[in-house]
Design a protein around this motif. Structure first.
Motif, short mmCIF file in Angstrom:
data_model
loop_
_atom_site.label_atom_id
_atom_site.label_comp_id
_atom_site.label_asym_id
_atom_site.label_seq_id
_atom_site.Cartn_x
_atom_site.Cartn_y
_atom_site.Cartn_z
N SER A 1 -5.18 -10.33 -2.84
CA SER A 1 -5.04 -9.53 -4.05
C SER A 1 -5.87 -8.25 -3.93
CB SER A 1 -5.53 -10.31 -5.26
OG SER A 1 -4.79 -11.49 -5.43
N ALA A 2 -5.45 -7.26 -4.69
CA ALA A 2 -6.20 -5.99 -4.67
C ALA A 2 -6.23 -5.38 -6.04
CB ALA A 2 -5.55 -5.01 -3.70
N LYS B 1 0.83 -1.21 0.00
CA LYS B 1 0.00 0.00 0.00
C LYS B 1 0.87 1.26 0.00
CE LYS B 1 -3.87 0.74 2.14
NZ LYS B 1 -4.89 0.90 3.21
N ARG C 1 -7.61 3.84 -3.49
CA ARG C 1 -8.52 2.88 -2.90
C ARG C 1 -8.02 1.49 -3.27
NH1 ARG C 1 -14.90 2.78 -4.55
NH2 ARG C 1 -14.15 1.66 -6.37
N PHE C 2 -7.83 0.65 -2.30
CA PHE C 2 -7.43 -0.74 -2.54
C PHE C 2 -8.65 -1.59 -2.28
CE2 PHE C 2 -2.75 -0.53 -2.73
CZ PHE C 2 -2.58 0.80 -2.42
N ARG C 3 -9.12 -2.31 -3.33
CA ARG C 3 -10.26 -3.18 -3.07
C ARG C 3 -9.90 -4.63 -3.34
NH1 ARG C 3 -12.27 -3.48 -8.01
NH2 ARG C 3 -11.49 -1.77 -9.28
N PRO C 4 -10.48 -5.52 -2.57
CA PRO C 4 -10.15 -6.94 -2.71
C PRO C 4 -10.47 -7.44 -4.12
CG PRO C 4 -11.40 -6.56 -0.71
CD PRO C 4 -11.43 -5.28 -1.47
N SER C 5 -9.61 -8.28 -4.64
CA SER C 5 -9.85 -8.86 -5.96
C SER C 5 -9.20 -10.24 -5.99
CB SER C 5 -9.29 -7.94 -7.04
OG SER C 5 -9.71 -8.40 -8.30
#
Lengths: 343, 688
Positions: A253-254, A223, A241-245
């Protein structure tokens, strides 16, 4: 004689100072320094000076001449716009003769810029082959054959085994096989996917991949590094913005978004007024990232209990499109000089 | 998947606006691409990653919302459907039933259930059902088909209803298709099958491509009376292969290839049967259940210190446990640091500790993980030698006024042929999507000419371009080679603003670019030799060598090729092999004292035979003069006027220098005369 010199000096300086045009100045010049001018006359009258005083008076007259000349010289350009008033005037409004400067392709420029940010963070630039095999492009990265996770990686094949890499990630596996941690690398290069070409798709494009492996690399480091990158690339006020993926080769993963560079996310509040760039979402996806999946470490012979790492990847065209406001990905490969000259 | 906000609320209490719900889901990994208002409903377009097939249903998404908001799931009551012969709930063919099931491929179909419902009234669906289907983008067909589709979205389990009376022998056989076997699917298209594909067949022919699409003949129509409702589990890889081979992706195949929850099959079948009885009347018949229940997922141990080490923040053990419990995992502490977790049956993606760590991080919230800066890990060079050289080449050429281009590495076969670059070693693409990507470029010339044409057609005719990129070759069938090359192309006029006169670009402008580039990169001993190359006009084509190592070729592009590329202007181009060039590059600079004593400059003007080359003259001058001559270069070259036919007037500027003293005219005079003599005697030149 001394008084006379002082008198002439006073009146000359005054006249020159007060001269309002070139004519008046010229008159003053003639009056004092002309062939029959007052200063010239003084020199002629030297014969009448006593030999004892002659040296001193000579000096004084010389000083006077110098003072008057200087005053004239200083005033001349003020009034006439040039000392060489007889010469042909230059039309200074003519354009300069420009030597043509070449341009780096915006993709090269963007790659240099992105790599530059990571180099300053201590990364090293590494490259790898574009012609790859199944193993490095897929298996080593935990993308099994005939698995839906392969859907994201449509691939050009050369034969049953060899292919054109569909991402730069195979270089991760290649690098890890021949190098020991700790390291931080960044991998730019061309990648290929059989996509029909349109304004936002190209069968050839560029990616930049990053990989950091050490004994104690954490998600928080990912991050931090990517936030620094985005701020350098898109400005100090960029929010992230870090979103789960999900990616097979990283876990967790993000997907990483930045605040929309067009509407700064404000449009999201002001729906239904939708931003043309983010569609009113306020966020734009710029890259995928995550912690290196232990399976990938095992595939290259690392012990996942001993090392951790993060990886990320981004599309260079996408970054360039966002940065420069380019509207069609095909422009990068048309090489229109009117396009190239803008960067 | 399209997610109707109102529909979702059937399964979970939601106190959030659709926008807030969208944000919540997005930040949990269910990316919401867009939200559209539809009447009093909102439809969220969600993107579901391939590792989470359990999210491919409303109940699945509701379960996630429950985990995130702490609300309880409201699963519709599944009344066990009264069966005509409930004793047959498990195992084998029912003796009283006319329907028979046989699974020939137990590996590809480990579980198959069929429920018979007799005397249904096929008709229009009620409004609420139609609305539900519309919300997910499906059109209503009839009540039976609509119910199977509804249940697919509700439960994530694809269902299919056959017209029982149209099944030959009232039998279902799960088998491989035979090669060339055909079926007309419900979309009216005839599909040709092969023996890798799994089909549902009756006693004669296929009635469905298993898990992908049903057959037209046995579909439920207004005349249908009795139905057989299929709920099954098909092997993901087999379905994926079939779906790709047929280029047919359906809501059903999409779920099967991502793996459906085997434990959900009976429940989904019950739910559909219940709805059919409600909306289409009919009487529930026998239920046939073939195959086995799946074995339970294995337990996973999570080390809490490992969790914190990976994500970089200390998540308290109680927080971690409550997150995992909310996701439906059974949590059993083994020690202070280790908890044992049993994932629910629908979470096939949870197999290793890292999968559990991801779940905790995900629900904990990535936004709550701090930002830290990784330590600097690379003490050494930041750029590889190759990268340094690339950067140098680009920088020097840009300074020389050239602009960089990037062209496609894949080209049509025809383009490569037109650029005279084709050969046995050209690599072909096995699966191009258009003929523009048939082969990999073996040279950069086609891309260069393409870019030049593009610009000329748009009235930009004065061009100085370069490309630095790979070329590709094969050696045999399994050995592929990439070679980095530099291409330079120049055409059009050179301008000197309004002061000078424009002039056409020449081969020597190109050569000058190369010479400047080489000089700047510390490449010495560069020479050119006449060469023959199909790309270039035989009259002006040269091989560029560094110390006898041929590193590239340059020349005037053959007018025939230009014609093929629709270029009417003259183009000069060069291609240089960067790998070869590498060996001669020396970017190290070393300071040398400037000469202390002035040099003496003398010109020599001669008339010589036209066929004598500049190189011959310069080397003769240098040989004759010895060390005292610092440099000799041509400064003028002219014909016409007083120069006789077949001759050429040449002026050379010679610079003499002695490092240890100031040269006098007299020092130079003798050598200068010797040079003139040599030129006259050896080359037949005449002093002018």
């Amino acid at each position: 004689m001394r008084d006379k010199i002082r008198e002439i000096e006073k009146s000359a300086v005054e006249e020159i100072t007060l001269a309002v045009d070139a004519d008046a100045l010229e008159k003053a010049r003639v009056k004092y320094l002309g062939r029959k001018g007052l200063v010239t006359e003084l020199f002629k009258n030297m014969s009448g000076v006593s030999p004892a005083d002659r040296a001193e008076i000579g000096k004084l007259i010389n000083a006077l001449k110098e003072t008057v000349s200087k005053a004239l010289d200083e005033k001349t350009p003020v009034l006439s716009g040039g000392s060489d008033s007889g010469a042909q005037k230059t039309d200074i409004t003519l354009p300069g003769i420009i030597r043509e400067i070449g341009r780096l392709h915006p993709i090269s420029k963007t790659i240099e810029e992105i790599c530059g940010v990571f180099i300053s963070l201590g990364f090293k630039v590494v490259e790898g082959p574009e012609i790859e095999n199944e193993h490095y492009n897929f298996e080593a990265l935990n993308i099994p054959l005939e698995h839906p996770s392969r859907d994201a990686f449509d691939t050009f094949y050369l034969n049953d085994k060899w292919l054109l890499r569909s991402h730069t990630s195979p270089v991760q596996a290649r690098f890890m096989e021949t190098n020991k941690p700790p390291f931080a690398i960044i991998i730019p290069g061309k990648v290929y996917r059989p996509d029909a070409t349109d304004a936002s798709h190209s069968f050839m494009f560029h990616q930049i991949e990053g990989l950091v492996v050490s004994d104690n690399i954490r998600f928080s480091d990912l991050k931090g590094a990517l936030t620094l990158f985005a701020r350098q690339m898109f400005g100090e006020n960029t929010r992230m913005r870090f979103r789960p993926s999900f990616f097979p080769f990283t876990e967790p993963s993000a997907e990483v978004d930045i605040s929309c560079i067009l509407c700064s996310g404000d449009a999201a509040q002001r729906a239904p007024h939708k931003c043309s760039l983010c569609g009113g979402k306020g966020w734009i996806e710029i890259l995928g990232a995550g912690m290196v999946n232990p399976k990938v470490f095992r595939n290259v012979g690392y012990n996942p209990e001993k090392v951790t790492g993060f990886a990320f990847g981004m599309g260079v065209e996408r970054i360039a499109i966002l940065k420069y406001g380019i509207t069609d990905i095909r422009m990068f490969f048309e090489n229109d000089i009117r396009f190239l000259r803008q960067f | 998947m399209k997610l109707s906000y109102n529909w979702l609320k059937e399964y979970i209490d939601i106190r959030l606006s659709p926008e807030k719900l969208g944000e919540l889901l997005t930040m949990a990994g269910l990316c919401v691409d867009s939200i559209h208002k539809k009447g009093n409903d909102s439809v969220l377009e969600i993107e579901i990653t391939s590792n989470r097939p359990d999210w491919l249903s409303y109940i699945g998404v509701a379960r996630e919302v429950g985990a995130l908001t702490g609300k309880r799931l409201k699963i519709p009551n599944n009344v066990a459907v009264s069966c005509g012969s409930s004793q047959s709930r498990r195992g084998g063919v029912n003796g009283n039933s006319k329907a028979t099931i046989r699974i020939e491929e137990k590996k590809l179909c480990p579980r198959y259930t069929a429920r018979i419902i007799r005397n249904v009234k096929v008709g229009e669906s009620p409004k609420w059902l139609k609305e539900r289907l519309e919300a997910v983008g499906l059109r209503s067909v009839n009540n039976i088909v609509d119910i199977t589709n509804f249940c697919l979205f509700e439960t994530g389990e694809p269902l299919h209803a056959f017209d029982l009376d149209k099944l030959g022998g009232r039998s279902i056989i799960v088998r491989r298709a035979s090669k060339g076997e055909k079926i007309k699917t419900i979309d009216g298209i005839e599909r040709i099958l092969d023996n890798d594909m799994l089909v549902i067949a009756d006693d004669k022919s296929p009635v469905a491509v298993a898990g992908v699409m049903g057959g037209l003949y046995t579909e439920v129509s207004p005349q249908t009376k009795n139905i057989l409702l299929e709920a099954a589990y098909f092997d993901p890889i087999s379905i994926r292969r079939t779906s790709r081979r047929l280029a047919l992706s359906t809501d059903s195949s999409y779920r099967f290839e991502r793996r459906v929850d085997m434990g959900n099959i009976v429940r989904a079948s019950d739910r559909a049967a219940q709805l059919i009885l409600e909306l289409a009347e009919g009487a529930a018949g026998e239920f046939i259940d073939m195959g086995k229940e799946e074995k339970v997922l294995k337990d996973i141990d999570l080390r809490l210190d490992r969790l914190n080490k990976i994500i970089g923040v200390a998540v308290s053990p109680s927080r971690a446990k409550s997150i995992l419990t909310s996701l439906g995992l059974k949590v059993k502490p083994l020690s202070k640091n280790i908890v044992r977790l049993s994932p629910p049956g629908f979470r096939h993606d949870l197999q290793n500790e890292i999968d559990i760590i991801e779940e905790v991080a995900r629900i904990y919230g990535y936004e709550n993980i701090p930002e830290t800066i990784p330590p600097v890990l690379e003490p050494g060079n930041r750029l590889s030698p190759d990268a340094v050289i690339d950067k140098n080449i680009r920088g020097i050429l840009v300074n020389l006024g050239l602009s960089e281009i990037i062209t496609y590495s894949l080209l049509s076969r025809k383009t490569v042929e037109l650029a005279r670059s084709s050969g046995d070693n050209v690599i072909s693409i096995k699966n191009p999507i258009s003929n523009e990507q048939e082969v990999m470029r073996p040279a950069l010339v086609a891309g260069m000419l393409g870019s030049i044409r593009w610009n000329i057609n748009r009235r930009s005719k004065d061009l100085k371009l370069f490309e630095l990129g790979q070329t590709y070759f094969k050696e045999g069938d399994n050995s592929f080679i990439e070679k980095k090359c530099l291409a330079i192309g120049v055409t059009g006029q050179l301008y000197d603003g309004w002061i000078g006169h424009p002039r056409g670009v020449t081969l020597f402008d190109l050569k000058g670019i190369i010479e400047a580039l080489f000089a700047q990169m510390g490449i010495k001993h560069v020479s050119v030799k006449e060469a023959i190359n199909p790309v270039f006009s035989p009259a002006s084509c040269a091989c560029i060598s560094v110390k006898d190592d041929a590193v590239g070729i340059m020349g005037q592009v053959d007018p025939k090729i230009l014609r093929d590329f629709d270029i009417k202007e003259t183009v000069y181009a060069a291609q240089i092999d960067c790998a070869r060039l590498m060996r001669h590059i020396s970017l190290e600079k070393k300071f040398r004292e400037s000469p202390k004593f002035p040099s003496v400059i003398r010109d020599i003007s001669i008339v010589a035979d036209k066929n004598i080359s500049n190189a011959d003259i310069v080397s003769l001058i240098k040989e004759t003069a010895g060390n005292i001559l610092k440099d000799a270069e041509i400064v003028d070259r002219y014909s016409g006027g007083q120069i006789p036919e077949g001759k050429i007037g040449l002026t050379y500027r010679l610079e003499y220098q002695d490092p240890n003293r100031t040269l006098q005219d007299s020092d130079v005079q003798a050598i200068h005369s010797r040079i003139i003599n040599a030129l006259e005697n050896n080359l037949g030149a005449k002093l002018r």
